[in-house]
Design a protein around this motif. Structure first.
Motif, PDB file in Angstrom:
ATOM      1  N   LEU A 293      75.366  59.414  37.515  1.00 22.13           N
ATOM      2  CA  LEU A 293      76.140  60.283  38.400  1.00 22.13           C
ATOM      3  C   LEU A 293      75.734  60.052  39.842  1.00 22.13           C
ATOM      4  CD1 LEU A 293      76.097  63.604  36.400  1.00 22.13           C
ATOM      5  CD2 LEU A 293      78.114  62.282  36.997  1.00 22.13           C
ATOM      6  N   MET A 294      74.426  59.984  40.070  1.00 18.01           N
ATOM      7  CA  MET A 294      73.936  59.812  41.410  1.00 18.01           C
ATOM      8  C   MET A 294      74.283  58.439  41.947  1.00 18.01           C
ATOM      9  SD  MET A 294      70.541  60.986  42.970  1.00 18.01           S
ATOM     10  CE  MET A 294      70.611  60.569  44.657  1.00 18.01           C
ATOM     11  N   ILE A 338      72.014  66.596  38.475  1.00 15.83           N
ATOM     12  CA  ILE A 338      73.195  66.499  37.604  1.00 15.83           C
ATOM     13  C   ILE A 338      74.222  67.553  38.012  1.00 15.83           C
ATOM     14  CG2 ILE A 338      74.038  66.697  35.229  1.00 15.83           C
ATOM     15  CD1 ILE A 338      71.457  65.652  34.233  1.00 15.83           C
ATOM     16  N   LEU A 339      73.716  68.756  38.298  1.00 17.09           N
ATOM     17  CA  LEU A 339      74.623  69.857  38.646  1.00 17.09           C
ATOM     18  C   LEU A 339      75.399  69.533  39.921  1.00 17.09           C
ATOM     19  CD1 LEU A 339      75.245  72.672  37.514  1.00 17.09           C
ATOM     20  CD2 LEU A 339      73.667  73.602  39.175  1.00 17.09           C
ATOM     21  N   PHE A 340      74.681  69.086  40.948  1.00 19.39           N
ATOM     22  CA  PHE A 340      75.337  68.871  42.237  1.00 19.39           C
ATOM     23  C   PHE A 340      76.186  67.611  42.259  1.00 19.39           C
ATOM     24  CE2 PHE A 340      71.954  71.720  43.944  1.00 19.39           C
ATOM     25  CZ  PHE A 340      72.822  72.726  44.297  1.00 19.39           C
ATOM     26  N   THR A 341      75.659  66.504  41.707  1.00 19.55           N
ATOM     27  CA  THR A 341      76.432  65.264  41.778  1.00 19.55           C
ATOM     28  C   THR A 341      77.503  65.212  40.699  1.00 19.55           C
ATOM     29  OG1 THR A 341      74.789  64.170  40.421  1.00 19.55           O
ATOM     30  CG2 THR A 341      74.610  63.860  42.783  1.00 19.55           C
ATOM     31  N   GLY A 342      77.302  65.973  39.618  1.00 19.74           N
ATOM     32  CA  GLY A 342      78.271  65.891  38.537  1.00 19.74           C
ATOM     33  C   GLY A 342      79.231  67.054  38.519  1.00 19.74           C
ATOM     34  N   ALA A 343      78.694  68.262  38.281  1.00 21.16           N
ATOM     35  CA  ALA A 343      79.581  69.393  38.022  1.00 21.16           C
ATOM     36  C   ALA A 343      80.064  70.070  39.302  1.00 21.16           C
ATOM     37  CB  ALA A 343      78.865  70.399  37.135  1.00 21.16           C
ATOM     38  N   LEU A 344      79.169  70.168  40.291  1.00 23.86           N
ATOM     39  CA  LEU A 344      79.568  70.865  41.518  1.00 23.86           C
ATOM     40  C   LEU A 344      79.983  69.875  42.600  1.00 23.86           C
ATOM     41  CD1 LEU A 344      76.926  73.705  41.634  1.00 23.86           C
ATOM     42  CD2 LEU A 344      79.366  73.953  41.356  1.00 23.86           C
ATOM     43  N   ASP A 345      80.394  68.695  42.140  1.00 20.20           N
ATOM     44  CA  ASP A 345      80.801  67.633  43.051  1.00 20.20           C
ATOM     45  C   ASP A 345      81.793  68.123  44.098  1.00 20.20           C
ATOM     46  OD1 ASP A 345      80.678  64.787  43.586  1.00 20.20           O
ATOM     47  OD2 ASP A 345      82.797  64.817  43.068  1.00 20.20           O
ATOM     48  N   ASN A 346      82.774  68.913  43.633  1.00 18.68           N
ATOM     49  CA  ASN A 346      83.807  69.403  44.552  1.00 18.68           C
ATOM     50  C   ASN A 346      83.236  70.312  45.632  1.00 18.68           C
ATOM     51  OD1 ASN A 346      85.998  68.099  43.522  1.00 18.68           O
ATOM     52  ND2 ASN A 346      86.404  69.665  41.977  1.00 18.68           N
ATOM     53  N   MET A 347      82.210  71.081  45.251  1.00 18.96           N
ATOM     54  CA  MET A 347      81.615  72.004  46.204  1.00 18.96           C
ATOM     55  C   MET A 347      80.997  71.233  47.361  1.00 18.96           C
ATOM     56  SD  MET A 347      78.698  74.834  45.482  1.00 18.96           S
ATOM     57  CE  MET A 347      77.307  73.808  45.906  1.00 18.96           C
ATOM     58  N   VAL A 348      80.382  70.089  47.051  1.00 15.62           N
ATOM     59  CA  VAL A 348      79.753  69.281  48.091  1.00 15.62           C
ATOM     60  C   VAL A 348      80.809  68.501  48.860  1.00 15.62           C
ATOM     61  CG1 VAL A 348      78.053  67.479  48.521  1.00 15.62           C
ATOM     62  CG2 VAL A 348      77.703  69.092  46.664  1.00 15.62           C
ATOM     63  N   ARG A 349      81.800  67.995  48.113  1.00 19.41           N
ATOM     64  CA  ARG A 349      82.759  67.087  48.735  1.00 19.41           C
ATOM     65  C   ARG A 349      83.725  67.794  49.679  1.00 19.41           C
ATOM     66  NH1 ARG A 349      85.146  63.364  44.755  1.00 19.41           N
ATOM     67  NH2 ARG A 349      83.240  62.264  45.237  1.00 19.41           N
ATOM     68  N   MET A 350      84.212  68.972  49.259  1.00 20.72           N
ATOM     69  CA  MET A 350      85.258  69.645  50.045  1.00 20.72           C
ATOM     70  C   MET A 350      84.852  69.891  51.504  1.00 20.72           C
ATOM     71  SD  MET A 350      86.928  72.364  47.465  1.00 20.72           S
ATOM     72  CE  MET A 350      87.675  71.891  45.940  1.00 20.72           C
ATOM     73  N   PRO A 351      83.662  70.485  51.758  1.00 22.76           N
ATOM     74  CA  PRO A 351      83.293  70.701  53.161  1.00 22.76           C
ATOM     75  C   PRO A 351      83.122  69.393  53.920  1.00 22.76           C
ATOM     76  CG  PRO A 351      81.718  71.756  51.688  1.00 22.76           C
ATOM     77  CD  PRO A 351      82.683  71.038  50.840  1.00 22.76           C
ATOM     78  N   LEU A 352      82.557  68.385  53.252  1.00 22.29           N
ATOM     79  CA  LEU A 352      82.374  67.092  53.910  1.00 22.29           C
ATOM     80  C   LEU A 352      83.720  66.492  54.288  1.00 22.29           C
ATOM     81  CD1 LEU A 352      79.561  65.127  52.059  1.00 22.29           C
ATOM     82  CD2 LEU A 352      79.668  65.737  54.455  1.00 22.29           C
ATOM     83  N   GLU A 353      84.659  66.628  53.356  1.00 17.98           N
ATOM     84  CA  GLU A 353      85.990  66.060  53.584  1.00 17.98           C
ATOM     85  C   GLU A 353      86.650  66.750  54.779  1.00 17.98           C
ATOM     86  OE1 GLU A 353      88.466  63.931  50.194  1.00 17.98           O
ATOM     87  OE2 GLU A 353      88.323  66.090  49.958  1.00 17.98           O
TER      88      GLU A 353
ATOM     89  N   SER B  93      78.314  70.008  33.490  1.00 17.11           N
ATOM     90  CA  SER B  93      77.716  71.280  33.879  1.00 17.11           C
ATOM     91  C   SER B  93      76.856  71.831  32.743  1.00 17.11           C
ATOM     92  CB  SER B  93      78.819  72.271  34.257  1.00 17.11           C
ATOM     93  OG  SER B  93      78.327  73.570  34.254  1.00 17.11           O
ATOM     94  N   GLY B  94      77.359  71.737  31.530  1.00 14.40           N
ATOM     95  CA  GLY B  94      76.593  72.215  30.379  1.00 14.40           C
ATOM     96  C   GLY B  94      75.277  71.471  30.224  1.00 14.40           C
TER      97      GLY B  94
END
Lengths: 365, 321
Positions: A293-294, A338-353, B93-94
């Motif tokens: 993921l990273m 894993i959480l940030f690069t995988g699941a919360l990817d959108n959370m990080v990407r949206m502000p950057l975008e 996430s899981g």
């Protein structure tokens, strides 16, 4: 619609995620009453400032390169292979059988043989989930998880009932013959005057891992098969329309993925322990998920992320040795990555975008 | 095998099936709403730790239960944030949450108790007491039925009975209430639910909170009922077995009970016998360990009755695509 430049997507997003994970980890260290700065210094000292530290860091990194590549090849076909752990376990079985039952004249031949065995066994362990996904539509995530547990039970059985020498207490295979000893970094680089890498388990398999990175890059971006894998990953219907058989590609991609995960066992069983032990994978199969993921599923990214996790692992061991911070801190960091690069990817990407778009508009105005 | 041994094995089956059943029903709520949850393991683990830790600190198992449920619901909320609000990958996430729980529990345990990642052993009011059902003592003398009632049905902690009651409760909620109808609909066709003017996000969060609550019960039972305290990685794959049971049960509550009892029986047998002689053939204990997973793969393969998951499972809902 406007988009971020590709380099920002490939570099900034993972970097930002890593920063967030590091920040949260620092807070965790603060919360248990230790100094994050001191902890970081200790980690760098233990993992990077001495050659033996590097020997350990690169040893761990070797494992993570293999499992990271395994996960990313599957990701390219839009398959999530959580089974790296099981595939590496079974790969270890392949290594053990080949080292124990074939009289190898020289380590280089043994390395080739063991690598083939490990890859074959790992691929075999991925075959059934792959076939079930391709033909029967059973979800590969669930089947590969189940196969991890089945692999653990299988290894347990084989070690305890078949491979364990009579009279030995701990469930492990006999020690491999001396001819299969792989040269460690110490054997290769240390001289009388410069005793480098003393006692560290890093060995020649690291270079096999680098070769695997190259091979995966060629496979994914320079071959017809790689193109078909990526096409399937982007859109199954389009791939089907282009005459690509999804069944074939799913099975082949998973075989390659399983083979790569299996290769990891060469490093752990042959390179380090020189025998097969229970739970030799130590969760490296799962770290492969974080690494892939990273590294954004690119061999260069996987390589860098694997080195980073190798550093975290070795540094974490140092921390556990010298402070009250247990090794599990690394598991937390791994989870956050894993959480940030995988699941919360959108959370990080949206502000950057948004940031990029704002700048882009200003330039045009 | 005599009658007394059989009763003991069945008794331990019930105990071992309880955490599986609670986690399985937790997963059932989540997956029926279209949110795949492979983080059951992590939620159970964090609940196990906090229930044992708080029970050890306050001496009250009820406080422990509360803390366990809160921690598990919080982790569930994080899963919701990632997979519902930010539309991330639910599987990843899981996985992340499982690692988060595995790491955090040991880290905090070491910080609080300095016992190598475990909590002190719980005693007295820090654990769930066995409940003796009425007339258990008097009926004990009755042949066959007496011991069954005394050994098997009576004498468990309250969470065992709660878990068993959760089965009809889950069935009733899912199939006899408006909320249940909507929950099932949101897992099959969220766009239809959205068109009807019901919040997809709200329903999914509701499902996830219920999921966290049930996982909290499961973890609490594990650390303060089944065992007396928390040890590192004490869930030992139970979350995944629960997931397997969920598939085995084809996402239905009553089948879930059967599947969990079956898997509990396998665990109980594996715990009691190392190897089983079966008419000359010896079945090694590892086969027992692997059997739940092998059975699940067989079911997933669709050779014995196909398991079809909720249609919208794993898909984040995007309005007006």
């Amino acid at each position: 619609m406007d988009k971020m430049p590709a380099w920002a997507d490939a570099v900034l997003v993972p970097l930002f995620s890593l920063l967030l994970a590091a920040l949260l980890s620092a807070l965790v260290i603060l919360a248990i009453g230790e100094s994050p700065v001191e902890a970081f210094k200790l980690m760098v000292d233990g993992a990077l400032m001495r050659s033996s530290g590097w020997g350990y860091t690169l040893y761990y990194a070797t494992n993570f390169i293999f499992t990271g590549l395994a996960v990313s090849v599957a990701f390219h076909a839009k398959l999530f292979n959580i089974g790296g752990e099981g595939q590496a376990t079974v790969g270890g079985l392949g290594v053990a059988l080949i080292c124990l039952y074939i009289p190898w004249p020289h380590w280089s031949l043994a390395l080739v043989g063991a690598a083939l065995g490990a890859a074959a066994f790992g691929a075999l362990w991925a075959l059934i989930p792959a076939y079930l996904q391709a033909r029967r539509g059973s979800h590969i995530v669930i089947t590969t998880i189940m196969f991890n547990f089945i692999a653990a039970a299988l290894l347990n059985y084989v070690l305890v009932n078949l491979l364990k020498p009579a009279g030995q207490m701990d469930p492990a295979s006999p020690v491999f013959p001396a001819a299969t000893h792989l040269p460690t970094f110490q054997d290769m680089f240390a001289t009388e005057a410069m005793p480098l890498f003393r006692g560290a388990p890093g060995n020649v398999t690291f270079f096999v891992a680098i070769a695997a990175c190259l091979a995966v890059w060629v496979l994914i971006w320079r071959t017809r098969l790689g193109y078909e894998i990526r096409a399937l990953g982007h859109s199954e219907s389009a791939a089907r329309y282009a005459g690509i058989s999804p069944v074939k590609i799913v099975v082949v991609a998973m075989l390659i993925s399983g083979g790569l995960a299996g290769l990891m066992a060469v490093n752990t069983a042959m390179g380090e322990a020189e025998r097969l032990v229970m739970n030799a994978t130590e969760g490296a199969g799962f770290i492969g998920i974080a690494v892939a993921l990273m590294g954004r599923n690119h061999p260069i990214g996987v390589f860098l992320a694997a080195i980073l996790f190798g550093f975290l692992y070795q540094g974490g061991a140092e921390l556990a040795l010298w402070t009250n911070i247990p090794r599990e801190l690394i598991v937390v960091i791994q989870a956050l990555v894993i959480l940030f690069t995988g699941a919360l990817d959108n959370m990080v990407r949206m502000p950057l975008e948004r940031l990029f778009l704002a700048f882009g508009r200003k330039e045009r105005a | 095998m005599d009658f007394a041994t059989l009763l003991q094995v069945l008794d331990s089956t019930v105990r071992l099936a309880t955490p599986l059943l609670l986690a399985c029903l937790a997963g059932l709520f989540s997956e029926r709403s279209g949110v795949i949850d492979i983080g059951l393991e992590g939620k159970m683990l964090i609940a196990a730790f906090f229930s044992a830790a708080i029970a050890a600190l306050t001496g009250s198992v009820w406080m422990g239960l509360g803390a366990g449920i809160v921690s598990s619901v919080l982790l569930s909320g994080l899963h919701g944030l990632a997979s519902i609000t930010f539309r991330g990958n639910q599987l990843i996430s899981g996985v992340a949450l499982n690692f988060l729980a595995a790491g955090l529990t040991v880290l905090i345990a070491q910080d609080w108790f300095s016992q190598g990642g475990r909590t002190p052993s719980l005693m007295g009011a820090g654990r769930w007491e066995a409940i003796t059902l009425p007339f258990a003592e008097t009926l004990r003398a009755v042949p066959v039925l007496g011991p069954i009632y005394y050994e098997l049905i009576s004498g468990h902690s309250i969470l065992v009975y709660v878990a068993l009651l959760c089965v009809p409760a889950t069935w009733w909620v899912l199939f006899r209430t408006r909320f249940g109808l909507r929950l099932r609909a949101v897992g099959e066709a969220p766009e239809a639910v959205d068109t009807a003017g019901v919040s997809v996000v709200g329903l999914r969060y509701a499902a996830i909170v219920i999921c966290g609550l049930l996982c909290g019960l499961a973890g609490s039972y594990l650390a303060t009922g089944l065992q007396a305290g928390f040890v590192k990685d004490m869930t030992a794959g139970r979350g995944y077995i629960a997931l397997a049971a969920l598939i085995f049960a084809k996402w239905r509550p009553w089948y879930a009970l059967m599947a969990c009892l079956l898997f509990g029986l396998l665990q109980a047998v594996a715990l009691r016998y190392q190897n089983i002689d079966f008419g000359g053939i010896t079945i090694p204990v590892q086969v027992m360990d692997a059997l739940p997973y092998i059975l699940t793969v067989v079911i997933l393969a669709g050779f014995v009755g196909r398991a079809i998951p909720p249609r919208a499972g794993g898909e984040p809902y995007v309005k007006e695509r």
